[in-house]
Design a protein around this motif. Structure first.
Motif, mmCIF file in Angstrom:
data_model
loop_
_atom_site.group_PDB
_atom_site.id
_atom_site.type_symbol
_atom_site.label_atom_id
_atom_site.label_comp_id
_atom_site.label_asym_id
_atom_site.label_seq_id
_atom_site.Cartn_x
_atom_site.Cartn_y
_atom_site.Cartn_z
ATOM 1 N N ARG A 1 -14.198 48.603 -18.876
ATOM 2 C CA ARG A 1 -14.043 47.518 -19.852
ATOM 3 C C ARG A 1 -12.654 46.895 -19.733
ATOM 4 O O ARG A 1 -12.507 45.663 -19.768
ATOM 5 C CB ARG A 1 -14.275 48.053 -21.267
ATOM 6 N N LEU A 2 -11.653 47.730 -19.572
ATOM 7 C CA LEU A 2 -10.296 47.219 -19.431
ATOM 8 C C LEU A 2 -10.145 46.359 -18.183
ATOM 9 O O LEU A 2 -9.452 45.332 -18.206
ATOM 10 C CB LEU A 2 -9.297 48.375 -19.403
ATOM 11 N N HIS A 3 -10.782 46.778 -17.091
ATOM 12 C CA HIS A 3 -10.756 45.965 -15.870
ATOM 13 C C HIS A 3 -11.290 44.569 -16.154
ATOM 14 O O HIS A 3 -10.707 43.558 -15.721
ATOM 15 C CB HIS A 3 -11.591 46.630 -14.771
ATOM 16 N N ARG A 4 -12.403 44.495 -16.873
ATOM 17 C CA ARG A 4 -13.007 43.203 -17.158
ATOM 18 C C ARG A 4 -12.101 42.365 -18.070
ATOM 19 O O ARG A 4 -11.968 41.150 -17.884
ATOM 20 C CB ARG A 4 -14.371 43.403 -17.811
ATOM 21 N N ILE A 5 -11.474 43.019 -19.038
ATOM 22 C CA ILE A 5 -10.554 42.298 -19.920
ATOM 23 C C ILE A 5 -9.408 41.706 -19.119
ATOM 24 O O ILE A 5 -9.022 40.537 -19.310
ATOM 25 C CB ILE A 5 -10.013 43.242 -21.015
ATOM 26 N N VAL A 6 -8.847 42.492 -18.200
ATOM 27 C CA VAL A 6 -7.727 42.018 -17.388
ATOM 28 C C VAL A 6 -8.143 40.812 -16.553
ATOM 29 O O VAL A 6 -7.410 39.818 -16.451
ATOM 30 C CB VAL A 6 -7.183 43.151 -16.497
ATOM 31 N N THR B 1 -16.138 38.009 -27.211
ATOM 32 C CA THR B 1 -17.487 37.438 -27.265
ATOM 33 C C THR B 1 -18.224 37.658 -25.948
ATOM 34 O O THR B 1 -19.402 38.047 -25.929
ATOM 35 C CB THR B 1 -17.410 35.933 -27.569
ATOM 36 N N VAL B 2 -17.543 37.413 -24.827
ATOM 37 C CA VAL B 2 -18.159 37.592 -23.511
ATOM 38 C C VAL B 2 -18.590 39.039 -23.308
ATOM 39 O O VAL B 2 -19.681 39.311 -22.767
ATOM 40 C CB VAL B 2 -17.167 37.165 -22.408
ATOM 41 N N LEU B 3 -17.778 39.979 -23.764
ATOM 42 C CA LEU B 3 -18.073 41.398 -23.523
ATOM 43 C C LEU B 3 -19.100 41.963 -24.493
ATOM 44 O O LEU B 3 -19.888 42.834 -24.113
ATOM 45 C CB LEU B 3 -16.780 42.212 -23.616
ATOM 46 N N ASP B 4 -19.091 41.489 -25.740
ATOM 47 C CA ASP B 4 -19.854 42.185 -26.777
ATOM 48 C C ASP B 4 -21.067 41.436 -27.309
ATOM 49 O O ASP B 4 -21.953 42.044 -27.897
ATOM 50 C CB ASP B 4 -18.928 42.505 -27.960
ATOM 51 N N ASP B 5 -21.104 40.098 -27.128
ATOM 52 C CA ASP B 5 -22.214 39.327 -27.693
ATOM 53 C C ASP B 5 -23.297 39.167 -26.635
ATOM 54 O O ASP B 5 -23.158 38.399 -25.686
ATOM 55 C CB ASP B 5 -21.700 37.967 -28.164
ATOM 56 N N SER B 6 -24.381 39.874 -26.821
ATOM 57 C CA SER B 6 -25.458 39.821 -25.827
ATOM 58 C C SER B 6 -26.105 38.450 -25.755
ATOM 59 O O SER B 6 -26.725 38.102 -24.750
ATOM 60 C CB SER B 6 -26.527 40.879 -26.161
ATOM 61 N N ALA B 7 -25.971 37.664 -26.817
ATOM 62 C CA ALA B 7 -26.567 36.327 -26.835
ATOM 63 C C ALA B 7 -25.611 35.262 -26.311
ATOM 64 O O ALA B 7 -25.971 34.084 -26.250
ATOM 65 C CB ALA B 7 -27.015 35.971 -28.260
ATOM 66 N N ALA B 8 -24.416 35.673 -25.961
ATOM 67 C CA ALA B 8 -23.422 34.693 -25.525
ATOM 68 C C ALA B 8 -23.806 34.092 -24.179
ATOM 69 O O ALA B 8 -24.325 34.779 -23.298
ATOM 70 C CB ALA B 8 -22.048 35.354 -25.429
ATOM 71 N N ASP B 9 -23.558 32.804 -24.041
ATOM 72 C CA ASP B 9 -23.779 32.104 -22.771
ATOM 73 C C ASP B 9 -22.526 32.289 -21.918
ATOM 74 O O ASP B 9 -21.640 31.435 -21.887
ATOM 75 C CB ASP B 9 -24.061 30.629 -23.038
ATOM 76 N N VAL B 10 -22.476 33.422 -21.225
ATOM 77 C CA VAL B 10 -21.279 33.747 -20.462
ATOM 78 C C VAL B 10 -21.008 32.724 -19.361
ATOM 79 O O VAL B 10 -19.881 32.217 -19.240
ATOM 80 C CB VAL B 10 -21.369 35.169 -19.884
ATOM 81 N N PRO B 11 -22.006 32.375 -18.521
ATOM 82 C CA PRO B 11 -21.729 31.351 -17.502
ATOM 83 C C PRO B 11 -21.253 30.030 -18.104
ATOM 84 O O PRO B 11 -20.342 29.378 -17.580
ATOM 85 C CB PRO B 11 -23.065 31.183 -16.779
ATOM 86 N N GLY B 12 -21.861 29.642 -19.234
ATOM 87 C CA GLY B 12 -21.452 28.399 -19.877
ATOM 88 C C GLY B 12 -20.018 28.472 -20.376
ATOM 89 O O GLY B 12 -19.252 27.514 -20.244
#
Length: 281
Positions: A69-74, A88-99
């Protein structure tokens, strides 16, 4: 079973205390990820990246899952993503990450464009400080006329390069192209014609007409830098005493350099300035 390498990673640590063999200490994570201990503590406090384990003494320990998780945050932080957006990107399953990432990429592209424009502006400012005029010799001749000497900007920098007035002049020059300089040249030429016409008409120093011309000179000269009355007196002396300046003004009308100095001195006296003791200030 962990091998010797694992023991080196997950064994005794530094930072918030020694590891108990089941995780990385804060100090070890800081070294591995290039993140400050303070940042790790902050992320823990806001619930963005909490260590899963604690030692018996209460020290933080990060597991392999925590480290991922820390790697992704960095990674996200290095792109400039704000911590709340990272959450939001890490924890919200409904988040539109690519967007979200595309939107952030657009912001970064716009920021790069702004920085490139800023860099280009800084380059022009540097050139203006070093050269004075950001015009070719041909452009200078076309704009300022046949009496213009392209060596004058370099001579001016040699004489005034360490003054506040040169700094002000360079700032104005950096923002001007040929069209803007043409406007300045036209204003100067118009003033010099008016000056010659007034001398021909017998306008006397100290008269309202002469004083208006003195004020007009300060207004026109402000295209280069603000001109105080004392500085104007010093310029009047230079216009009369230095051959290049005298030749320029006398080329407009014979004797104009000396006449211009007289009307400047008369105006200065009317404002309580002694022309004989005036200094460049």
């Amino acid at each position: 079973m962990r091998d010797a390498t694992d023991a080196g990673v997950y064994g005794d640590g530094d930072g918030d205390g020694d590891g108990d063999g089941d995780g990385l200490t804060v100090g070890q994570v800081s070294s591995r990820l290039g993140v400050t201990v303070r940042a790790l503590h902050h992320w823990d406090e806001i619930g963005l990246a909490r260590p899963s384990l604690r030692t018996a003494a209460g020290y933080r320990l990060y597991t392999a899952v925590d480290l991922e998780r820390l790697h992704r945050i960095v990674v996200y932080r290095e792109t400039g993503l704000a911590l709340d957006r990272i959450r939001t990107v890490l924890d919200d399953s409904a988040a539109d990450v690519p967007g979200a990432l595309r939107a952030h990429r657009t912001q970064i592209t716009e920021r790069i464009d702004r920085l490139q424009r800023l860099g280009a502006g800084l380059d022009r400012m540097i050139d203006a400080h070093e050269r004075g005029l950001l015009l070719t010799v041909e452009q200078q001749a076309a704009i300022f006329g046949p009496r213009w000497n392209p060596d004058w900007p370099a001579e001016a920098r040699e004489r005034y390069g360490d003054t506040a007035q040169w700094l002000q002049y360079a700032e104005r020059s950096a923002s001007r192209g040929p069209e803007e300089w043409q406007g300045v040249a036209d204003a100067v030429a118009g003033f010099e014609r008016a000056l010659g016409d007034a001398m021909d008409a017998g306008v006397t120093p100290g008269s309202p007409e002469a004083n208006q011309l003195v004020e007009r000179h300060r207004e026109v000269f402000a295209s280069y830098f603000p001109l105080t009355r004392q500085m104007q007196v010093c310029l009047g002396r230079r216009y009369e005493a230095e051959p290049a300046f005298a030749a320029h003004y006398d080329g407009v009308r014979p004797g104009l350099a000396a006449w211009f100095r007289r009307i400047v001195d008369a105006s200065a006296r009317a404002h309580g300035i002694d022309p004989d003791t005036a200094t460049w200030r």
